[in-house]
Each structure stands twice: as structure tokens, then as C-alpha cells.
Write an enzyme that holds these catalytic residues in place. Structure first.
Site, PDB file in Angstrom:
ATOM      1  N   GLU A 141       0.887  -1.041  -0.206  1.00 22.14           N
ATOM      2  CA  GLU A 141      -0.051   0.016   0.133  1.00 22.14           C
ATOM      3  C   GLU A 141       0.734   1.333  -0.003  1.00 22.14           C
ATOM      4  O   GLU A 141       1.682   1.538   1.031  1.00 22.14           O
ATOM      5  CB  GLU A 141      -1.017   0.040   1.418  1.00 22.14           C
ATOM      6  N   GLN A 202      -9.279   0.577  -0.451  1.00 23.01           N
ATOM      7  CA  GLN A 202      -9.892   1.575   0.768  1.00 23.01           C
ATOM      8  C   GLN A 202     -10.439   2.921   0.459  1.00 23.01           C
ATOM      9  O   GLN A 202      -9.893   3.327  -0.683  1.00 23.01           O
ATOM     10  CB  GLN A 202      -8.667   1.398   1.962  1.00 23.01           C
ATOM     11  N   GLU A 238     -11.704   2.371   5.663  1.00 21.73           N
ATOM     12  CA  GLU A 238     -10.633   2.818   6.523  1.00 21.73           C
ATOM     13  C   GLU A 238     -10.616   4.499   6.670  1.00 21.73           C
ATOM     14  O   GLU A 238      -9.842   5.339   6.360  1.00 21.73           O
ATOM     15  CB  GLU A 238      -9.296   2.727   6.151  1.00 21.73           C
TER      16      GLU A 238
END
Length: 257
Positions: A141, A202, A238
């Protein structure tokens, strides 16, 4: 229609951690994610998932000394043995939870440093190959430097280039739209380009990192785009709720399972 996971590190913080599983299920989520499970035995986390009919979408491999400010080990010198041990520990939790995606945090470092880059590539390769033996994807990520100053992997294009160069089938992109908007913008074009290597998505509003229901990103359009692109993975929420978590779930009404 996208499938969403409540992030139990950020959402439902009105409850103690183990009570957040029930709260997420009661709110209509059928999947969860969180940063780390390691404060609880693997079987305790697995029991919460089973009790409430929840899928574990992903969590992070051990990041080093989080309280001391470490944000991963992969690019750091002299930490490979700790990384290997952390991977083994995470696999115990994977067995208990059924998770099929784990995120490897890169650590704080300089991506232009050849030695740090070599360490990171080696760590990704070793960890990806180990997880692959258990049918688990390794996620990478990119995280924006405003939220995590000095983070090694702070550029989505660098992550894409690395994944492409390594060519390891189970090393996938964790495409956080919040981070990408801050780093680069051009979200739809990047999604269309990189969706095939994306293992997890996310979301959060930009710039405040609240519910995905306003500010500068049109998430309704992006959720529809994920459908158009055939994305079959999970979308992790998130974000930090503006207030009580359930009071901010109007955006989720059409997606409840």
C-alpha cells in the site's frame, strides 16, 4: 455492487475492540478489517468472526515497534529475521481467521537509497513467496507523506512498477483511494490502469478522512466504476467517523448486505 469491510481500528470506537465485531455486523457489514490483531490470541479473533458471520478482509503483518514510531520493517537494515518471525506469527492469525490478504508495511526510509530499495525488494519477495505457499496474497500500500511522513512507499506509480517488475503472482496492490487522491489525483484513470493488480481497495473522504460521502472525491461514481471494472474484492472503510459511527452510515444504506 461493492462489498464493504468496516475498519475496526477506526470505526465503532464507541465499543471495546472485541465488541466492534458485533457492532459492525449489526450495522450491516459482512466483512471487517483492522490494522493489527496481535493484542488478542488468534482463536479469540477467529471466534468473533465466526459468531457474527464476518469475513476477515485483511490486516497488517507485524510492523516493528509501533509505539516507538516504527511503521514497518521491510526497508530497514538488519531486521529480516524479525520480519520472518512476524510473518510466521501473522500466519497463525491467518489460519484462525481465514484471511487471504496480508499487508506488508514498508517502514520509514528513503526510496531513492539503493540499499533501502534492495532490502525492500528482498523483503517483498521473501514474504510474498512465503505467503504464497499458504494461498495468501501479499498487499503493498502506498501511503501519502502528509499522513505518514518519511514512509518509504509513498508513491502509487512506484508500487505499481515494483509489483510489475517482481512478477510474483500473489503480490498485489492495496489501492487506497484516499492516499492516492492526496499523492496524485486522477483516481479513475489510475483505477482503470491498475485494477488487475489490485487486491484490496480502501476509502475515506479527502482531505478530512471521514465518511466517503462528500468533500473532494465523488465516491458514488467511484463505487460504480469499481463495478464497471469488474472488481470482485472488498472495499475497506478506513475512515474516522465524524461522530458516532452508526450516525454516519447514510452513505452505506444502499450497500448493506
Amino acid at each position: 455492487m461493492p462489498r464493504f469491510a468496516a475498519n475496526l481500528t477506526m470505526m465503532f470506537t464507541e465499543f471495546e475492540f472485541l465488541d466492534r465485531f458485533a457492532a459492525a455486523a449489526d450495522a450491516g457489514f459482512d466483512a471487517v478489517e483492522f490494522l493489527f490483531p496481535y493484542a488478542y490470541p488468534p482463536e479469540v479473533i477467529g471466534a468473533q468472526l465466526a459468531r457474527h458471520g464476518l469475513t476477515q478482509a485483511m490486516f497488517n503483518l507485524p510492523p516493528g515497534d509501533w509505539a516507538a514510531g516504527e511503521r514497518g520493517l521491510a526497508c530497514l537494515p538488519g531486521r529480516i529475521d524479525e520480519l520472518v518471525a512476524g510473518t510466521a506469527r501473522a500466519l497463525d492469525y491467518a489460519a484462525a481467521t481465514g484471511v487471504t490478504r496480508l499487508h506488508l508495511m514498508a517502514g520509514l526510509g528513503d526510496r531513492t537509497d539503493p540499499a533501502a530499495l534492495a532490502r525492500y525488494r528482498d523483503a517483498v519477495t521473501r514474504t510474498g513467496e512465503t505467503l504464497g505457499e499458504f494461498g495468501i496474497d501479499l498487499l503493498l500500500e502506498p501511503i501519502n507523506a502528509r499522513d505518514m511522513k518519511g514512509y518509504f512507499l509513498d508513491d502509487l506509480d512506484a508500487a505499481v512498477a515494483l509489483i510489475t517488475a517482481l512478477g510474483i503472482g500473489n503480490v498485489r496492490l492495496q489501492f487506497d483511494l484516499y492516499h492516492c487522491q492526496i499523492m496524485h489525483g486522477d483516481l479513475v484513470t489510475r483505477l482503470r490502469r491498475d485494477i488487475r493488480m489490485t487486491g484490496h481497495v480502501q476509502v475515506a473522504s479527502v482531505p478530512s478522512r471521514h465518511e466517503p460521502d462528500g468533500e473532494e472525491v465523488n465516491y458514488k461514481f467511484l463505487f460504480d466504476e469499481l463495478d464497471r471494472l469488474g472488481y470482485a474484492g472488498i472495499v475497506g472503510c478506513e475512515y474516522r467517523p465524524r461522530g458516532v459511527t452508526v450516525d454516519g452510515l447514510d452513505w452505506f444504506a444502499g450497500y448493506r448486505r
